[in-house]
Design a protein around this motif. Structure first.
Motif, short mmCIF file in Angstrom:
data_model
loop_
_atom_site.label_atom_id
_atom_site.label_comp_id
_atom_site.label_asym_id
_atom_site.label_seq_id
_atom_site.Cartn_x
_atom_site.Cartn_y
_atom_site.Cartn_z
N HIS A 201 74.92 12.21 52.59
CA HIS A 201 74.25 12.96 53.66
C HIS A 201 73.02 13.71 53.14
O HIS A 201 72.48 14.55 53.85
CB HIS A 201 75.22 13.95 54.30
CG HIS A 201 76.09 13.34 55.36
ND1 HIS A 201 75.83 13.48 56.69
CD2 HIS A 201 77.17 12.55 55.27
CE1 HIS A 201 76.74 12.83 57.39
NE2 HIS A 201 77.58 12.26 56.55
N PRO A 333 83.39 16.31 62.34
CA PRO A 333 83.15 14.91 62.69
C PRO A 333 81.98 14.28 61.93
O PRO A 333 82.03 13.10 61.58
CB PRO A 333 82.83 14.99 64.19
CG PRO A 333 83.52 16.22 64.67
CD PRO A 333 83.53 17.18 63.52
N ARG A 334 80.96 15.05 61.64
CA ARG A 334 79.79 14.46 60.98
C ARG A 334 80.12 13.91 59.59
O ARG A 334 79.39 13.07 59.07
CB ARG A 334 78.64 15.48 60.89
CG ARG A 334 78.94 16.63 59.95
CD ARG A 334 78.06 17.83 60.18
NE ARG A 334 76.67 17.59 59.79
CZ ARG A 334 75.80 18.59 59.61
NH1 ARG A 334 76.16 19.85 59.79
NH2 ARG A 334 74.56 18.35 59.26
N TYR A 335 81.18 14.42 58.97
CA TYR A 335 81.54 13.95 57.63
C TYR A 335 82.79 13.07 57.60
O TYR A 335 83.01 12.33 56.64
CB TYR A 335 81.77 15.14 56.68
CG TYR A 335 80.56 16.04 56.53
CD1 TYR A 335 79.36 15.53 56.05
CD2 TYR A 335 80.63 17.39 56.88
CE1 TYR A 335 78.24 16.35 55.92
CE2 TYR A 335 79.51 18.21 56.75
CZ TYR A 335 78.33 17.68 56.27
OH TYR A 335 77.23 18.49 56.15
N ALA A 337 83.94 10.34 59.08
CA ALA A 337 83.85 8.88 58.97
C ALA A 337 83.40 8.47 57.56
O ALA A 337 83.88 7.48 57.00
CB ALA A 337 82.89 8.33 60.02
N GLY A 338 82.49 9.25 56.99
CA GLY A 338 82.01 8.93 55.65
C GLY A 338 83.11 9.07 54.62
O GLY A 338 83.23 8.26 53.70
N LEU A 345 86.79 2.23 50.27
CA LEU A 345 86.16 1.45 49.19
C LEU A 345 86.71 1.81 47.82
O LEU A 345 86.67 1.00 46.90
CB LEU A 345 84.64 1.63 49.23
CG LEU A 345 83.96 0.96 50.41
CD1 LEU A 345 82.50 1.38 50.51
CD2 LEU A 345 84.06 -0.57 50.31
N MET B 1 71.78 15.85 59.75
CA MET B 1 72.32 14.59 60.24
C MET B 1 71.26 13.51 60.04
O MET B 1 70.15 13.62 60.56
CB MET B 1 72.66 14.75 61.72
CG MET B 1 73.77 13.85 62.17
SD MET B 1 74.41 14.37 63.78
CE MET B 1 74.80 16.08 63.52
N THR B 2 71.58 12.49 59.28
CA THR B 2 70.61 11.44 59.00
C THR B 2 70.61 10.45 60.16
O THR B 2 71.63 9.84 60.45
CB THR B 2 71.04 10.66 57.74
OG1 THR B 2 71.57 11.59 56.81
CG2 THR B 2 69.89 9.92 57.13
N ARG B 18 75.05 8.45 60.57
CA ARG B 18 76.10 8.20 59.58
C ARG B 18 77.22 9.22 59.65
O ARG B 18 78.25 9.07 59.02
CB ARG B 18 75.52 8.15 58.16
CG ARG B 18 74.46 7.08 58.05
CD ARG B 18 74.37 6.34 56.74
NE ARG B 18 73.45 5.23 56.98
CZ ARG B 18 73.79 3.96 56.88
NH1 ARG B 18 74.99 3.61 56.51
NH2 ARG B 18 72.92 3.02 57.16
N GLY B 19 77.01 10.26 60.42
CA GLY B 19 78.10 11.23 60.55
C GLY B 19 78.90 11.05 61.82
O GLY B 19 79.83 11.80 62.07
N ALA B 20 78.54 10.08 62.65
CA ALA B 20 79.13 10.04 63.99
C ALA B 20 80.08 8.88 64.20
O ALA B 20 80.02 8.20 65.21
CB ALA B 20 78.01 10.00 65.02
N GLY B 21 80.95 8.63 63.25
CA GLY B 21 81.96 7.60 63.49
C GLY B 21 81.57 6.27 62.89
O GLY B 21 80.47 6.11 62.36
N PRO B 22 82.49 5.30 62.97
CA PRO B 22 82.28 4.02 62.32
C PRO B 22 80.96 3.37 62.73
O PRO B 22 80.62 3.33 63.91
CB PRO B 22 83.47 3.19 62.78
CG PRO B 22 84.51 4.19 63.12
CD PRO B 22 83.78 5.38 63.65
N ASP B 215 84.00 -7.18 50.26
CA ASP B 215 83.76 -5.79 49.84
C ASP B 215 83.52 -5.62 48.35
O ASP B 215 83.07 -4.56 47.92
CB ASP B 215 84.94 -4.85 50.21
CG ASP B 215 84.98 -4.53 51.69
OD1 ASP B 215 83.92 -4.55 52.34
OD2 ASP B 215 86.08 -4.27 52.21
N VAL B 218 80.04 -4.59 47.52
CA VAL B 218 79.76 -3.19 47.86
C VAL B 218 80.36 -2.27 46.79
O VAL B 218 79.72 -1.33 46.32
CB VAL B 218 80.34 -2.84 49.25
CG1 VAL B 218 80.01 -1.41 49.62
CG2 VAL B 218 79.83 -3.81 50.29
N ILE B 219 81.59 -2.57 46.39
CA ILE B 219 82.27 -1.74 45.39
C ILE B 219 81.53 -1.80 44.05
O ILE B 219 81.36 -0.78 43.37
CB ILE B 219 83.75 -2.19 45.26
CG1 ILE B 219 84.48 -1.90 46.58
CG2 ILE B 219 84.44 -1.50 44.10
CD1 ILE B 219 85.86 -2.55 46.69
#
Lengths: 494, 494
Positions: A201, A333-335, A337-338, A345, B1-2, B18-22, B215, B218-219
């Motif tokens: 973030h 909530p903003r964090y 999901a991350g 992973l 918030m990005t 990126r903070g708002a869920g999947p 994955d 990514v890992i």
């Protein structure tokens, strides 16, 4: 194979092989050999722990442990104001072969494995509700839906998330719901995942308590964050100094500060939240020791005060046992999901059967019953500790006893924590000095302000009898050390 | 918030928070809205999954999932040679509210939750030896020394390390001893810790199988490594191509390649070890599916062949259940200490009681008995799968059946995996196309060579009856898709 050479002083050449076993053991072995071979002569000064850690690229705690071990073995000696020097008569010392076993010291009687272990952060292991746990696992094998035996939702078991957030609302005055919770394997994993998410973030710097829990600076840097210290005073973290750091994140232990034992004061709590709003920041709350309070009402979780600004981290390592290895992160909530994606992973998840078992244990009331039981055990130990410490060291030396399972024993000004720790070790008592909890700056120029010498006494897993014996040994160790200094006034008579 | 904006095509504007869920759900929702609002018109082409993934900074798998979902819901359609386009009549479609629930499709009958799930990598969950596990936990609560209820040795329980290495020597022809083993929470954690350690050792590039497990790219990148693909043929990983990559590490599934099902051939195994010696490299062995072989002798672990060059990764997620979440890393001495330190800093350890329970379960012989039992179940399922696939698709279409719990069903040239997958989903059958296992290059220019279309059929947790029904549905889905293409010759008649 990476071999790194560091030259830390006129005669000190230490070669580390990062593939060849624990670095602390390697450093220990080489320093011992250098002293035995007279490459390091009697009276010769060793580099400061900070300097050697920097030169070797290891954590300062590793070097502190090495020096303490060599001190306990009589290879080196510690003189206040003069650092650590090679002892006058180190030749012919026995060399321990098993790492971690304290060898016979030339100064005192042969030491034994610690009979009293004041190590911080270990709960009462003899009272872990193993039968309850075993029954809960058995019930979980019957009640868990078959589909949940597969890879879990990376956020964790829905059932456990509901139960722990209900617990956190009830016991810790939190206000998180199941969807804010991520199940993790304990505090440390939660911290690593949360820090990685903050880095994603765009948060670049985190402030840590100084003194504070060990390793957190290393963990923050591994997550790509710059870690900076903020001093702790009698009201907890100094928020004014936090403002000066430019950090947008802070990690702290507000319920019972590690290691000083103070609670974050009410105006500090409000000021901390105001800071977070000012900088669009985040507060990581290590809700350590929050369940155990003796003299006053529990202080609620910061998460309940400012849910949008706080990531709360909890675990059952202190309330049940480290061997259960379950914890939670409650995140805005903003964090959230991350954090879930970081978990997916890095490890996929926590054991599904154990999660169900813990949910069942907490729902059944047996978890609360266990807490009530151990709280009484801790209260009795704490009363013995307070009485013994006052008898041995005089009044007003013991701090941070209102809550939790550790306290701080202030030593007289000028006393050497390290020497007391080493002497106590030769007498079968393991304890840590406050210095072990100082912030290890990446920048070696940034020496922290000195703190008065003190010992950190964890009493979670120490019986009342052991506490009495341990305090008497510490009093003896302090007397011996002050006699060595030729300063008998440094501590009050026992 | 990005908030990141990406412009992936003439009319496609997707904003990710990126903070708002999947992220997948966010992309889905925005694409649906754009199609409903006619911002994306009928017939309009969507960017390739690779391109959109790159633009949005998400994994390609995420975009593939989004497209499959939109295809299943009828918003878009897939035409061979022409990519994914907005469907002709998308207006007025119902919008699903619960993520992951397949909405009613305008083309076929309303879909239901998958009745047959050919998802890869799920073992037979109905046969997990839960009673044995519960008894083992109960025994562990009685036999584990009290001191081991505290934070464990980060390498893991000594007892379990002895037991798993003995098992690995006995069943997998390994040659590791307890001190080479690190207990982890499963394959994925072991991989993350090992990769972080390799990065510390100066290894910068790792080769991955293409196609291969999802994955892992990514890992690897999260661990700071550059990940490059190496093609897999009928003998497994192409070691000649590996030599060209310049990588000093490779991760592969030699016992039963994921997803093609081939075993790494004997000369390839020797050549792989020669490569590792040449480049002072390391082979990460994902010992996936190794316990289940039907037509021939088990192939031993690469670790036994070249212990100084191989890091072997195993777990009980496939042999017992993912919900147990225990695994191991067997590493050469040069890497073992680093892996332990990574583990200590990232999560402290695995649950002590579970480790003791697994050690007891394996020692008691009940683990082997369970393996024998499920091996027979898998063999029967595999025989049904082979018979049904031959009946529905003709001979020679099913590959990789000599071992393990998945096989590869080759489709006729020109068939669209994605369309078949989407159609099958509307008929209650969940399956993945081979394309999901392709390597997602960080460099979007490096398009992989196309592979013949195929479906990956995991049958670990699918009953014989479900296999029969599932294969028939797939045959229907293939027929429908080829009819859409106006190419009835693409598959043989069922």
């Amino acid at each position: 194979m990476t071999v790194e050479w560091a030259r830390g002083g006129p005669d000190l050449l230490v070669a580390l092989d990062r593939g060849a076993g624990p670095l602390g053991i390697q450093i220990q072995d080489q320093l011992r050999a250098a002293i035995r071979d007279r490459r390091l002569g009697a009276g010769e000064r060793l580099p400061s722990t900070r300097r050697l850690a920097e030169l070797l690229g290891v954590s300062r705690g590793t070097v502190v442990d090495v020096y303490e071990q060599l001190l306990a073995e009589g290879y080196v000696e510690s003189v206040v104001g003069s650092g650590t020097r090679v002892a006058a008569t180190p030749a012919g010392l026995p060399v321990p072969h098993a790492p971690g076993v304290v060898a016979a010291s030339p100064v005192s009687s042969p030491s034994l494995p610690a009979e009293v272990d004041f190590e911080y952060g270990i709960p009462e292991l003899g009272s872990v509700p193993l039968t309850d746990w075993s029954r809960a696992v058995s019930e979980a094998t019957r009640s868990l839906p078959t589909a949940e035996l597969a890879d879990e939702d990376p956020a964790g078991s829905r059932h456990l998330r509901e139960v722990v957030t209900a617990y956190h609302r009830r016991v810790r005055s939190g206000c998180a719901a199941a969807q804010d919770a991520v199940v993790v394997s304990g505090f440390r994993q939660g911290l690593a995942l949360a820090l990685a998410t903050l880095a994603q973030h765009g948060i670049q710097r985190i402030a840590l308590e100084d003194p504070g829990p060990r390793d957190h600076d290393v963990i923050a840097r591994r997550a790509g964050l710059d870690a900076v210290p903020v001093p702790v005073d009698d009201h907890g973290l100094d928020v004014g100094r936090l403002r000066e750091t430019g950090a947008r994140a802070v990690l702290l232990t507000p319920a019972h500060q590690c290691p000083t034992g103070v609670a974050l004061g009410p105006s500090r709590r409000r000021d901390l939240v105001a800071w977070a709003d000012e900088v669009d920041g985040v507060i990581l709350e290590d809700d350590y020791d929050a369940e155990f309070r003796y003299d006053r009402q529990p202080v609620g979780s910061l998460q309940g005060l400012a849910p949008a600004r706080v990531i709360a981290l909890g675990s059952v390592s202190k309330t049940l046992a480290p061997a259960i290895r379950l914890g939670w992160v409650l995140a805005p909530p903003r964090y959230a999901a991350g954090i879930v994606e970081e978990k997916r992973l890095s490890c996929r998840g926590a054991p599904g059967l154990d999660q169900e078992a813990l949910a069942l244990l907490m729902e059944s009331g047996r978890f609360d019953r266990h807490l009530r039981r151990v709280r009484e055990i801790y209260r009795a130990r704490r009363d013995v500790l307070a009485a013994e410490a006052e008898a041995a060291f005089g009044p007003g030396r013991l701090h941070g006893l209102a809550a939790g399972c550790h306290a701080l024993l202030r030593l007289a000004d000028g006393a050497s924590e390290r020497a007391v720790v080493a002497t106590a070790a030769t007498m079968g008592v393991r304890v840590n000095g406050l210095g072990r909890y100082r912030f290890a700056a990446a920048d070696a120029e940034a020496e922290p302000d000195p703190l008065p010498p003190a010992l950190v006494l964890g009493f979670g897993n120490v019986s009342e009898h052991q506490i009495s014996r341990g305090i008497r040994v510490l009093a003896t160790a302090v007397r011996r050390q002050t006699r060595t200094l030729g300063d008998d006034n440094a501590t009050p008579p026992p």
